[in-house]
Structures are given as C-alpha cells and as structure tokens.
Design a protein around this motif. Structure first.
Motif, mmCIF file in Angstrom:
data_model
loop_
_atom_site.group_PDB
_atom_site.id
_atom_site.type_symbol
_atom_site.label_atom_id
_atom_site.label_comp_id
_atom_site.label_asym_id
_atom_site.label_seq_id
_atom_site.Cartn_x
_atom_site.Cartn_y
_atom_site.Cartn_z
ATOM 1 N N ALA A 4 -16.489 27.704 -18.301
ATOM 2 C CA ALA A 4 -15.735 27.070 -19.398
ATOM 3 C C ALA A 4 -14.923 25.885 -18.887
ATOM 4 C CB ALA A 4 -14.829 28.083 -20.081
ATOM 5 N N GLN A 5 -14.312 26.029 -17.719
ATOM 6 C CA GLN A 5 -13.535 24.930 -17.145
ATOM 7 C C GLN A 5 -14.446 23.782 -16.724
ATOM 8 O OE1 GLN A 5 -11.355 26.957 -14.050
ATOM 9 N NE2 GLN A 5 -9.444 26.658 -15.176
ATOM 10 N N ALA A 6 -15.595 24.099 -16.174
ATOM 11 C CA ALA A 6 -16.543 23.056 -15.758
ATOM 12 C C ALA A 6 -17.023 22.271 -16.967
ATOM 13 C CB ALA A 6 -17.725 23.678 -15.030
ATOM 14 N N ALA A 7 -17.315 22.956 -18.073
ATOM 15 C CA ALA A 7 -17.758 22.271 -19.293
ATOM 16 C C ALA A 7 -16.650 21.387 -19.840
ATOM 17 C CB ALA A 7 -18.201 23.281 -20.334
ATOM 18 N N ALA A 8 -15.415 21.884 -19.814
ATOM 19 C CA ALA A 8 -14.289 21.105 -20.328
ATOM 20 C C ALA A 8 -14.035 19.873 -19.476
ATOM 21 C CB ALA A 8 -13.040 21.967 -20.408
ATOM 22 N N ALA A 9 -14.430 19.916 -18.209
ATOM 23 C CA ALA A 9 -14.205 18.786 -17.311
ATOM 24 C C ALA A 9 -15.299 17.726 -17.433
ATOM 25 C CB ALA A 9 -14.124 19.281 -15.868
ATOM 26 N N LEU A 10 -16.360 17.993 -18.209
ATOM 27 C CA LEU A 10 -17.470 17.069 -18.337
ATOM 28 C C LEU A 10 -17.035 15.775 -19.016
ATOM 29 C CD1 LEU A 10 -20.493 16.534 -17.946
ATOM 30 C CD2 LEU A 10 -20.868 17.583 -20.169
ATOM 31 N N ASP A 23 -18.046 8.142 -37.055
ATOM 32 C CA ASP A 23 -17.567 9.206 -36.168
ATOM 33 C C ASP A 23 -18.608 9.679 -35.156
ATOM 34 O OD1 ASP A 23 -19.207 10.836 -37.824
ATOM 35 O OD2 ASP A 23 -17.503 11.445 -39.043
ATOM 36 N N THR A 24 -19.683 8.900 -34.986
ATOM 37 C CA THR A 24 -20.735 9.289 -34.047
ATOM 38 C C THR A 24 -21.231 8.068 -33.276
ATOM 39 O OG1 THR A 24 -21.449 10.974 -35.637
ATOM 40 C CG2 THR A 24 -22.945 10.491 -33.830
ATOM 41 N N LEU A 25 -21.383 8.240 -31.977
ATOM 42 C CA LEU A 25 -21.925 7.171 -31.148
ATOM 43 C C LEU A 25 -22.909 7.755 -30.147
ATOM 44 C CD1 LEU A 25 -20.245 7.274 -28.174
ATOM 45 C CD2 LEU A 25 -18.436 6.534 -29.698
ATOM 46 N N ARG A 26 -23.653 6.888 -29.511
ATOM 47 C CA ARG A 26 -24.596 7.318 -28.474
ATOM 48 C C ARG A 26 -24.199 6.646 -27.170
ATOM 49 N NH1 ARG A 26 -29.122 9.999 -28.153
ATOM 50 N NH2 ARG A 26 -29.499 10.030 -30.390
ATOM 51 N N CYS A 27 -23.892 7.471 -26.190
ATOM 52 C CA CYS A 27 -23.498 6.997 -24.866
ATOM 53 C C CYS A 27 -24.620 7.419 -23.922
ATOM 54 C CB CYS A 27 -22.168 7.639 -24.476
ATOM 55 S SG CYS A 27 -21.253 6.817 -23.179
ATOM 56 N N GLY A 28 -25.505 6.485 -23.598
ATOM 57 C CA GLY A 28 -26.696 6.826 -22.829
ATOM 58 C C GLY A 28 -27.588 7.724 -23.662
ATOM 59 N N ALA A 29 -28.011 8.836 -23.106
ATOM 60 C CA ALA A 29 -28.870 9.774 -23.833
ATOM 61 C C ALA A 29 -28.072 10.755 -24.675
ATOM 62 C CB ALA A 29 -29.736 10.550 -22.838
ATOM 63 N N GLU A 30 -26.755 10.747 -24.532
ATOM 64 C CA GLU A 30 -25.895 11.736 -25.196
ATOM 65 C C GLU A 30 -25.349 11.225 -26.523
ATOM 66 O OE1 GLU A 30 -24.952 15.368 -25.284
ATOM 67 O OE2 GLU A 30 -24.985 14.848 -23.171
ATOM 68 N N ARG A 31 -25.574 11.994 -27.579
ATOM 69 C CA ARG A 31 -24.970 11.689 -28.871
ATOM 70 C C ARG A 31 -23.590 12.317 -28.906
ATOM 71 N NH1 ARG A 31 -27.850 12.873 -34.564
ATOM 72 N NH2 ARG A 31 -26.246 11.747 -35.660
ATOM 73 N N VAL A 32 -22.570 11.537 -29.246
ATOM 74 C CA VAL A 32 -21.186 12.004 -29.210
ATOM 75 C C VAL A 32 -20.587 11.999 -30.605
ATOM 76 C CG1 VAL A 32 -18.870 11.599 -28.273
ATOM 77 C CG2 VAL A 32 -20.887 11.062 -26.887
ATOM 78 N N ARG A 33 -20.102 13.146 -31.034
ATOM 79 C CA ARG A 33 -19.375 13.288 -32.294
ATOM 80 C C ARG A 33 -17.908 13.266 -31.917
ATOM 81 N NH1 ARG A 33 -16.882 13.869 -36.398
ATOM 82 N NH2 ARG A 33 -17.482 14.941 -38.278
ATOM 83 N N LEU A 34 -17.120 12.378 -32.543
ATOM 84 C CA LEU A 34 -15.702 12.269 -32.201
ATOM 85 C C LEU A 34 -14.936 13.497 -32.672
ATOM 86 C CD1 LEU A 34 -15.003 8.527 -33.062
ATOM 87 C CD2 LEU A 34 -15.532 9.532 -30.837
ATOM 88 N N PHE A 35 -14.267 14.155 -31.748
ATOM 89 C CA PHE A 35 -13.484 15.351 -32.037
ATOM 90 C C PHE A 35 -12.389 15.049 -33.053
ATOM 91 C CE2 PHE A 35 -9.538 17.660 -31.119
ATOM 92 C CZ PHE A 35 -9.946 18.952 -31.419
ATOM 93 N N GLY A 36 -12.297 15.871 -34.089
ATOM 94 C CA GLY A 36 -11.204 15.781 -35.047
ATOM 95 C C GLY A 36 -11.265 14.611 -35.998
ATOM 96 N N VAL A 37 -12.376 13.873 -36.025
ATOM 97 C CA VAL A 37 -12.501 12.684 -36.864
ATOM 98 C C VAL A 37 -13.543 12.939 -37.950
ATOM 99 C CG1 VAL A 37 -13.113 10.229 -36.926
ATOM 100 C CG2 VAL A 37 -11.874 11.164 -34.953
ATOM 101 N N ASP A 74 -16.326 20.248 -26.984
ATOM 102 C CA ASP A 74 -17.187 21.317 -27.486
ATOM 103 C C ASP A 74 -18.591 20.748 -27.708
ATOM 104 O OD1 ASP A 74 -17.918 23.813 -28.473
ATOM 105 O OD2 ASP A 74 -16.680 23.689 -30.270
ATOM 106 N N ARG A 75 -19.497 21.583 -28.147
ATOM 107 C CA ARG A 75 -20.807 21.184 -28.655
ATOM 108 C C ARG A 75 -20.840 21.648 -30.106
ATOM 109 N NH1 ARG A 75 -24.413 17.956 -25.625
ATOM 110 N NH2 ARG A 75 -23.865 18.259 -23.467
ATOM 111 N N ASP A 76 -21.372 20.798 -31.001
ATOM 112 C CA ASP A 76 -21.437 21.212 -32.403
ATOM 113 C C ASP A 76 -22.728 21.979 -32.674
ATOM 114 O OD1 ASP A 76 -23.457 19.304 -32.771
ATOM 115 O OD2 ASP A 76 -22.225 17.979 -34.006
#
Length: 138
Positions: A4-10, A23-37, A74-76
């Motif tokens: 859990a700590q390792a995932a939180a440090a990602l 509220d969503t962007l793509r950073c490289g291959a990763e799709r990112v949903r903005l937390f709390g937005v 987190d992961r959605d």
C-alpha cells in the motif's frame, strides 16, 4: 515497504500531456483521472457537452503546459490512475482547476480536501458559479 505504501509513493511525470476533458489527461501510457475533481462532460457521440466542458478542458490544457507530475492516490473502477498533480504552472493542478470555477470538488472521494478552492471560486463568481453569485448564492 508494504505494498500500500509503495503504491501511494508511485509518481508519474511527463511533458505536455494529452488532455481528454476537464478532469482526465494522459501522461505517457497512463491515463490520469484528477483526484477530487469533477469537470463537466465533453460531447460523447450523440450526447451533447455539458456547459463549461470545453472551458474546463482548455483550462486543464493551460495548467499542464510544460512538466507535469502526478502522485497516485488510487485506481478507479476503469483502472485509471487517480492522482494529485502539479505542473510548471501550478503546485496543485486539482485545486487550481476547482478554484477556476470550471470544475467542482468531487466530495464523495475527496472528503472536503478541496472545499477551500471551491469556496473561493463560488465567492468570486468564477465559471460555473457566475450565475449563483449574481443570484445571491445557492
């Protein structure tokens, strides 16, 4: 280090990410949903865009010029990376977007973390709050 700590440090980083909506962007291959937005939805197929959807998307594009970093929260349910992000333009993209009035806090997940920025947008009558201010608030 526990899992859990390792995932939180990602942390992921990129330059000028692709922005899908407010509220969503793509950073490289990763799709990112903005937390709390929670930003208005852009047009999808025959479903029209919600008011302020493209303004929110454009603001996220502006806030993500240059270097961007996101820390995993987190992961959605779709497997997307849910993160708190920063950039060359601002130390907190999530708060800046909410403060602009073009997105609101998604309290179901954030539990009030962005209540201050949302209150600032509402008090200043920015974005979605413009008509509420003229009408005396909610």
């Amino acid at each position: 280090m526990p899992l859990a700590q390792a995932a939180a440090a990602l942390i992921i980083a990129c330059s000028a990410p692709a922005v899908h909506d407010g509220d969503t962007l793509r950073c490289g291959a990763e799709r990112v949903r903005l937390f709390g937005v929670d930003a208005p939805e852009v047009r999808r197929g025959q479903t029209p865009a919600q008011p302020f959807a493209y303004a929110a998307r454009d603001e996220l594009i502006r806030l993500t010029r240059g270097r961007v970093g996101c820390r995993l929260v987190d992961r959605d349910r779709y497997g997307r990376f849910v993160g708190k992000c920063w950039s060359s333009a601002t130390p907190d993209i999530n708060a800046a977007l909410i403060r602009s009035g073009l997105a609101t806090e998604w309290r179901r997940y954030s539990k009030g973390v962005y209540a201050g920025p949302e209150a600032q947008a509402r008090a200043a009558g920015r974005g979605q709050w413009a008509n509420n201010r003229a009408a005396g608030g909610r």
